[in-house]
Design a protein around this motif. Structure first.
Motif, PDB file in Angstrom:
ATOM      1  N   TYR A  35       0.840  -1.206   0.000  1.00  0.00           N
ATOM      2  CA  TYR A  35       0.000   0.000   0.000  1.00  0.00           C
ATOM      3  C   TYR A  35       0.872   1.252   0.000  1.00  0.00           C
ATOM      4  O   TYR A  35       0.668   2.174  -0.796  1.00  0.00           O
ATOM      5  N   PHE A  36       1.865   1.295   0.880  1.00  0.00           N
ATOM      6  CA  PHE A  36       2.693   2.490   0.968  1.00  0.00           C
ATOM      7  C   PHE A  36       3.642   2.633  -0.218  1.00  0.00           C
ATOM      8  O   PHE A  36       3.997   3.751  -0.600  1.00  0.00           O
ATOM      9  N   LEU A  37       4.031   1.529  -0.826  1.00  0.00           N
ATOM     10  CA  LEU A  37       4.802   1.614  -2.066  1.00  0.00           C
ATOM     11  C   LEU A  37       3.955   2.241  -3.174  1.00  0.00           C
ATOM     12  O   LEU A  37       4.424   3.108  -3.922  1.00  0.00           O
ATOM     13  N   ALA A  38       2.704   1.808  -3.292  1.00  0.00           N
ATOM     14  CA  ALA A  38       1.803   2.377  -4.301  1.00  0.00           C
ATOM     15  C   ALA A  38       1.547   3.859  -4.016  1.00  0.00           C
ATOM     16  O   ALA A  38       1.487   4.680  -4.941  1.00  0.00           O
ATOM     17  N   MET A  39       1.409   4.211  -2.737  1.00  0.00           N
ATOM     18  CA  MET A  39       1.236   5.624  -2.377  1.00  0.00           C
ATOM     19  C   MET A  39       2.451   6.439  -2.787  1.00  0.00           C
ATOM     20  O   MET A  39       2.323   7.578  -3.230  1.00  0.00           O
ATOM     21  N   SER A  40       3.628   5.854  -2.663  1.00  0.00           N
ATOM     22  CA  SER A  40       4.852   6.547  -3.079  1.00  0.00           C
ATOM     23  C   SER A  40       4.824   6.842  -4.574  1.00  0.00           C
ATOM     24  O   SER A  40       5.259   7.912  -5.010  1.00  0.00           O
ATOM     25  N   CYS A  41       4.317   5.907  -5.353  1.00  0.00           N
ATOM     26  CA  CYS A  41       4.198   6.144  -6.794  1.00  0.00           C
ATOM     27  C   CYS A  41       3.192   7.251  -7.085  1.00  0.00           C
ATOM     28  O   CYS A  41       3.422   8.076  -7.980  1.00  0.00           O
ATOM     29  N   LEU A  42       2.084   7.289  -6.361  1.00  0.00           N
ATOM     30  CA  LEU A  42       1.114   8.372  -6.549  1.00  0.00           C
ATOM     31  C   LEU A  42       1.768   9.716  -6.229  1.00  0.00           C
ATOM     32  O   LEU A  42       1.602  10.692  -6.978  1.00  0.00           O
ATOM     33  N   SER A  91       1.554  -9.688  -2.020  1.00  0.00           N
ATOM     34  CA  SER A  91       0.445  -8.795  -1.677  1.00  0.00           C
ATOM     35  C   SER A  91       0.471  -7.602  -2.622  1.00  0.00           C
ATOM     36  O   SER A  91       1.458  -6.871  -2.672  1.00  0.00           O
ATOM     37  N   THR A  92      -0.607  -7.422  -3.362  1.00  0.00           N
ATOM     38  CA  THR A  92      -0.668  -6.363  -4.361  1.00  0.00           C
ATOM     39  C   THR A  92      -1.679  -5.306  -3.954  1.00  0.00           C
ATOM     40  O   THR A  92      -2.754  -5.618  -3.449  1.00  0.00           O
ATOM     41  N   THR A  93      -1.312  -4.052  -4.203  1.00  0.00           N
ATOM     42  CA  THR A  93      -2.212  -2.929  -3.965  1.00  0.00           C
ATOM     43  C   THR A  93      -2.279  -2.094  -5.231  1.00  0.00           C
ATOM     44  O   THR A  93      -1.251  -1.778  -5.823  1.00  0.00           O
ATOM     45  N   LYS A  94      -3.508  -1.749  -5.646  1.00  0.00           N
ATOM     46  CA  LYS A  94      -3.731  -0.867  -6.797  1.00  0.00           C
ATOM     47  C   LYS A  94      -4.534   0.324  -6.301  1.00  0.00           C
ATOM     48  O   LYS A  94      -5.609   0.151  -5.731  1.00  0.00           O
ATOM     49  N   LEU A  95      -3.996   1.515  -6.538  1.00  0.00           N
ATOM     50  CA  LEU A  95      -4.642   2.735  -6.075  1.00  0.00           C
ATOM     51  C   LEU A  95      -4.987   3.627  -7.262  1.00  0.00           C
ATOM     52  O   LEU A  95      -4.298   3.614  -8.280  1.00  0.00           O
ATOM     53  N   GLN A  96      -6.053   4.400  -7.095  1.00  0.00           N
ATOM     54  CA  GLN A  96      -6.465   5.360  -8.120  1.00  0.00           C
ATOM     55  C   GLN A  96      -6.756   6.695  -7.452  1.00  0.00           C
ATOM     56  O   GLN A  96      -7.472   6.762  -6.463  1.00  0.00           O
ATOM     57  N   LEU A  97      -6.182   7.751  -8.020  1.00  0.00           N
ATOM     58  CA  LEU A  97      -6.374   9.096  -7.510  1.00  0.00           C
ATOM     59  C   LEU A  97      -6.793   9.991  -8.663  1.00  0.00           C
ATOM     60  O   LEU A  97      -6.175   9.977  -9.727  1.00  0.00           O
ATOM     61  N   VAL A  98      -7.860  10.757  -8.446  1.00  0.00           N
ATOM     62  CA  VAL A  98      -8.308  11.738  -9.439  1.00  0.00           C
ATOM     63  C   VAL A  98      -8.035  13.118  -8.855  1.00  0.00           C
ATOM     64  O   VAL A  98      -8.421  13.406  -7.714  1.00  0.00           O
ATOM     65  N   VAL A  99      -7.335  13.949  -9.637  1.00  0.00           N
ATOM     66  CA  VAL A  99      -7.010  15.304  -9.197  1.00  0.00           C
ATOM     67  C   VAL A  99      -7.535  16.312 -10.208  1.00  0.00           C
ATOM     68  O   VAL A  99      -7.725  15.995 -11.384  1.00  0.00           O
ATOM     69  N   ASP A 100      -7.768  17.537  -9.724  1.00  0.00           N
ATOM     70  CA  ASP A 100      -8.223  18.593 -10.626  1.00  0.00           C
ATOM     71  C   ASP A 100      -7.017  19.334 -11.204  1.00  0.00           C
ATOM     72  O   ASP A 100      -5.867  18.916 -11.017  1.00  0.00           O
ATOM     73  N   GLU A 101      -7.280  20.451 -11.892  1.00  0.00           N
ATOM     74  CA  GLU A 101      -6.192  21.171 -12.558  1.00  0.00           C
ATOM     75  C   GLU A 101      -5.199  21.796 -11.578  1.00  0.00           C
ATOM     76  O   GLU A 101      -4.075  22.120 -11.942  1.00  0.00           O
ATOM     77  N   TYR A 102      -5.599  21.925 -10.297  1.00  0.00           N
ATOM     78  CA  TYR A 102      -4.705  22.454  -9.268  1.00  0.00           C
ATOM     79  C   TYR A 102      -4.040  21.324  -8.473  1.00  0.00           C
ATOM     80  O   TYR A 102      -3.414  21.560  -7.458  1.00  0.00           O
ATOM     81  N   LEU A 103      -4.234  20.101  -8.937  1.00  0.00           N
ATOM     82  CA  LEU A 103      -3.721  18.877  -8.305  1.00  0.00           C
ATOM     83  C   LEU A 103      -4.331  18.622  -6.932  1.00  0.00           C
ATOM     84  O   LEU A 103      -3.752  17.923  -6.112  1.00  0.00           O
ATOM     85  N   PRO A 105      -6.917  16.697  -4.700  1.00  0.00           N
ATOM     86  CA  PRO A 105      -7.574  15.393  -4.859  1.00  0.00           C
ATOM     87  C   PRO A 105      -9.096  15.513  -4.905  1.00  0.00           C
ATOM     88  O   PRO A 105      -9.697  16.216  -4.112  1.00  0.00           O
ATOM     89  N   LEU A 106      -9.691  14.831  -5.884  1.00  0.00           N
ATOM     90  CA  LEU A 106     -11.143  14.789  -6.001  1.00  0.00           C
ATOM     91  C   LEU A 106     -11.685  13.454  -5.490  1.00  0.00           C
ATOM     92  O   LEU A 106     -12.751  13.396  -4.903  1.00  0.00           O
ATOM     93  N   SER A 107     -10.937  12.376  -5.772  1.00  0.00           N
ATOM     94  CA  SER A 107     -11.345  11.055  -5.265  1.00  0.00           C
ATOM     95  C   SER A 107     -10.108  10.186  -5.133  1.00  0.00           C
ATOM     96  O   SER A 107      -9.120  10.363  -5.840  1.00  0.00           O
ATOM     97  N   PHE A 108     -10.201   9.249  -4.208  1.00  0.00           N
ATOM     98  CA  PHE A 108      -9.105   8.316  -3.956  1.00  0.00           C
ATOM     99  C   PHE A 108      -9.743   6.985  -3.604  1.00  0.00           C
ATOM    100  O   PHE A 108     -10.668   6.927  -2.798  1.00  0.00           O
ATOM    101  N   GLN A 109      -9.247   5.921  -4.240  1.00  0.00           N
ATOM    102  CA  GLN A 109      -9.785   4.600  -3.912  1.00  0.00           C
ATOM    103  C   GLN A 109      -8.766   3.512  -4.193  1.00  0.00           C
ATOM    104  O   GLN A 109      -7.879   3.669  -5.010  1.00  0.00           O
TER     105      GLN A 109
END
Length: 111
Positions: A35-42, A91-103, A105-109
């Motif tokens: 999870y924290f590795l994937a967060m690092s990529c985000l 153990s695999t974690t896949k994360l998705q983050l949507v950001v607006d034009e100002y970066l 966060p709009l959604s995180f899952q």
């Protein structure tokens, strides 16, 4: 003799339970690590977007002996979708983050 058999069965049950609990603890730790590795990529993707608005993702990062992946970014209007994944010992974690034009966060899952 019967008492010895009963004590041996109890000892076997306790040792098997301890082994199972230890294995579960490792699984939880590896899930947390992925999870924290994937967060690092985000975080890296957001940083790269602050430096270059044409950043498109599609890269892998090596952190110690582990790796996380930033998938190609997708854009919808002014919003950007960033997907990242990481695996640690199965153990695999896949994360998705949507950001607006100002970066912002709009959604995180977690997917």
């Amino acid at each position: 003799i019967i008492l010895s058999i009963v004590l041996l069965l109890i000892a076997q049950g306790v040792s098997t339970g301890s082994y199972t609990q230890g294995n579960e603890l490792l699984n939880v730790q590896f899930k947390e690590l992925s999870y924290f590795l994937a967060m690092s990529c985000l975080d890296r993707a957001i940083f790269n977007l602050t430096q270059n608005l044409d950043y498109t993702g599609n890269e892998s990062l090596t952190i110690d002996t582990y790796q996380c992946t930033i998938e190609p970014l997708t854009f919808q209007g002014v919003n950007s979708t960033i997907r990242a994944s990481a695996t640690a010992q199965g153990s695999t974690t896949k994360l998705q983050l949507v950001v607006d034009e100002y970066l912002a966060p709009l959604s995180f899952q977690e997917q």
